[in-house]
Design a protein around this motif. Structure first.
Motif, short mmCIF file in Angstrom:
data_model
loop_
_atom_site.label_atom_id
_atom_site.label_comp_id
_atom_site.label_asym_id
_atom_site.label_seq_id
_atom_site.Cartn_x
_atom_site.Cartn_y
_atom_site.Cartn_z
N GLY A 45 0.85 -1.19 0.00
CA GLY A 45 0.00 0.00 0.00
C GLY A 45 0.88 1.23 0.00
O GLY A 45 1.74 1.39 0.86
N SER A 46 0.69 2.12 -0.98
CA SER A 46 1.58 3.27 -1.13
C SER A 46 0.84 4.43 -1.76
O SER A 46 -0.01 4.23 -2.63
CB SER A 46 2.78 2.89 -1.99
OG SER A 46 3.56 4.04 -2.31
N ARG A 47 1.19 5.66 -1.34
CA ARG A 47 0.59 6.83 -1.98
C ARG A 47 1.31 7.20 -3.27
O ARG A 47 0.90 8.13 -3.96
CB ARG A 47 0.59 8.02 -1.01
CG ARG A 47 1.95 8.51 -0.58
CD ARG A 47 1.84 9.72 0.35
NE ARG A 47 3.16 10.22 0.72
CZ ARG A 47 3.82 9.88 1.81
NH1 ARG A 47 3.30 9.01 2.66
NH2 ARG A 47 5.01 10.39 2.08
N ASP A 48 2.40 6.49 -3.58
CA ASP A 48 3.19 6.76 -4.79
C ASP A 48 3.24 5.50 -5.65
O ASP A 48 4.07 4.62 -5.43
CB ASP A 48 4.60 7.19 -4.39
CG ASP A 48 5.44 7.64 -5.58
OD1 ASP A 48 5.20 7.15 -6.70
OD2 ASP A 48 6.35 8.47 -5.38
N PRO A 49 2.32 5.38 -6.62
CA PRO A 49 2.24 4.14 -7.42
C PRO A 49 3.54 3.79 -8.14
O PRO A 49 3.91 2.62 -8.22
CB PRO A 49 1.12 4.43 -8.43
CG PRO A 49 0.32 5.52 -7.80
CD PRO A 49 1.28 6.35 -7.01
N ALA A 50 4.26 4.78 -8.62
CA ALA A 50 5.50 4.51 -9.36
C ALA A 50 6.54 3.88 -8.43
O ALA A 50 7.19 2.89 -8.79
CB ALA A 50 6.04 5.80 -9.98
N ARG A 51 6.70 4.45 -7.24
CA ARG A 51 7.67 3.88 -6.29
C ARG A 51 7.24 2.48 -5.83
O ARG A 51 8.08 1.61 -5.61
CB ARG A 51 7.82 4.81 -5.08
CG ARG A 51 8.57 6.09 -5.38
CD ARG A 51 8.73 6.95 -4.13
NE ARG A 51 9.65 6.35 -3.18
CZ ARG A 51 9.75 6.73 -1.91
NH1 ARG A 51 8.98 7.69 -1.44
NH2 ARG A 51 10.61 6.16 -1.10
N ALA A 52 5.94 2.29 -5.70
CA ALA A 52 5.46 0.97 -5.29
C ALA A 52 5.75 -0.08 -6.36
O ALA A 52 6.12 -1.22 -6.04
CB ALA A 52 3.96 1.04 -4.99
N GLU A 53 5.60 0.28 -7.62
CA GLU A 53 5.90 -0.67 -8.69
C GLU A 53 7.38 -1.01 -8.74
O GLU A 53 7.77 -2.15 -9.00
CB GLU A 53 5.42 -0.12 -10.05
CG GLU A 53 3.91 -0.09 -10.21
CD GLU A 53 3.25 -1.46 -10.06
OE1 GLU A 53 3.93 -2.50 -10.27
OE2 GLU A 53 2.05 -1.50 -9.73
N VAL A 54 8.22 -0.02 -8.48
CA VAL A 54 9.67 -0.27 -8.42
C VAL A 54 10.00 -1.24 -7.29
O VAL A 54 10.79 -2.17 -7.44
CB VAL A 54 10.43 1.07 -8.24
CG1 VAL A 54 11.89 0.82 -7.85
CG2 VAL A 54 10.36 1.90 -9.52
N ALA A 55 9.36 -1.03 -6.14
CA ALA A 55 9.59 -1.92 -4.99
C ALA A 55 9.11 -3.33 -5.29
O ALA A 55 9.79 -4.31 -4.97
CB ALA A 55 8.88 -1.37 -3.76
N ALA A 56 7.94 -3.45 -5.92
CA ALA A 56 7.41 -4.77 -6.27
C ALA A 56 8.35 -5.48 -7.24
O ALA A 56 8.62 -6.69 -7.10
CB ALA A 56 6.02 -4.63 -6.88
N ALA A 57 8.90 -4.75 -8.20
CA ALA A 57 9.83 -5.34 -9.16
C ALA A 57 11.10 -5.81 -8.45
O ALA A 57 11.67 -6.86 -8.78
CB ALA A 57 10.17 -4.33 -10.25
N SER A 58 11.56 -5.04 -7.46
CA SER A 58 12.75 -5.42 -6.70
C SER A 58 12.52 -6.73 -5.95
O SER A 58 13.39 -7.61 -5.91
CB SER A 58 13.13 -4.31 -5.72
OG SER A 58 14.19 -4.71 -4.87
#
Length: 311
Positions: A45-58
């Motif tokens: 859960g994140s207010r920043d979708p772009a950063r969340a997608e980067v984290a998910a990819a990591s």
């Protein structure tokens, strides 16, 4: 010690779904990564979708077969929380880790879109309101956990129940500590109320001890530890740890069937570093009258009635 060493003796979690607020960075990222290694479906859960997608990819790059995805979750906008919970698109939720937090170091005082002081409004009131939306999903799971990430910053603070929003005297570090103290009071009061109605859901407190960026392994581009930062932090490693280890108490609280509601878990060595263990609930958190008044004020400020907790 590897970042997964705390989970190796814990049960597998295939088929279970966990939500981590603020799962895109810091301790929340490592909670998500470690829970992914147990085979769970993990939602960031994140207010920043772009950063969340980067984290998910990591996480996917590090954990073979990781089931991880992101949802937009802005705890500073209470009207958005219902939509965020709908977007989880699950029939039940096995755990939520209330980890997301705002920490401001300098004035001026800032407010959420709802007019609440930003740290109190995000860290406490946002999670308070989110819990109401999540309760049907948590109650539908066999034995769900609500895990609240506390902080040492709360240990030396007292709530000013007449100035919860820090309108009269705003000092950022103190206001942050009080916002975390409010979260911890809420976590304990929530468990008392869940027990009173015979709920299958348990509410547990954790804290990460001392967790420094300079002692945290790199997860580029989510977190990059420079050589300078590592060298500067090395002397502190005797007393504190990295954020990967700061995640361990929360991972334990989610996965270990022996953990019970109303408990506090933190690092073993001086409560600052090491493997997680149960520790006594801090003295000032035992004041149930403060917790009750905070609960009532939180209901008023959010327009949320958590009084009718489903069993």
């Amino acid at each position: 010690m590897s970042s997964t060493s705390s989970t190796q003796r814990l049960p597998r979690a295939e088929g279970r779904v966990f939500l981590i607020t603020g799962g895109n960075a810091g301790i929340g990222y490592f909670v998500a990564e470690q829970l992914s290694t147990a085979g769970a479906t993990v939602v960031l859960g994140s207010r920043d979708p772009a950063r969340a997608e980067v984290a998910a990819a990591s996480i996917r790059a590090r954990v073979t077969g990781a089931q991880v995805r992101a949802v937009l979750l802005d705890l500073a906008d209470l009207s958005s929380l219902g939509t965020a919970v709908e977007s989880l698109d699950v029939e039940c939720l096995d755990a939520v880790v209330h980890n997301a937090g705002v920490a401001l170091d300098d004035p001026p005082r800032r407010e959420t879109v709802d007019g609440h002081e930003l740290m109190f409004g995000t860290n406490h009131l946002g999670h308070f309101a989110l819990t109401q939306w999540l309760m049907p999903l948590l109650s539908a799971a066999p034995a769900a956990r609500i895990v609240t990430m506390g902080s040492f910053a709360a240990k030396s603070e007292q709530l000013d129940l007449d100035d919860l929003q820090s309108r009269k005297d705003y000092r950022p570090k103190r206001t942050y500590g009080r916002s975390k103290l409010a979260q911890m009071h809420f976590g304990l009061e929530l468990d008392r109320r869940l027990r009173a109605v015979g709920s299958t859901v348990a509410s547990v407190l954790v804290h990460p001890g001392g967790a420094l960026d300079g002692l945290t392994p790199s997860r580029p581009p989510v977190h990059v530890r420079t050589t300078g930062a590592r060298l500067r932090a090395t002397p502190a490693a005797l007393l504190v740890q990295g954020k990967h280890a700061g995640a361990w108490p929360a991972v334990r609280a989610v996965l270990d069937p022996a953990v019970r509601g109303g408990q506090l878990w933190g690092p073993r060595v001086f409560s600052l570093r090491g493997m997680p263990q149960r520790e006594p609930v801090w003295n000032h958190l035992a004041d149930t009258s403060v917790a009750t008044r905070l609960w009532d004020a939180s209901c008023d400020l959010t327009g949320v009635d958590l009084g009718a907790i489903p069993g």
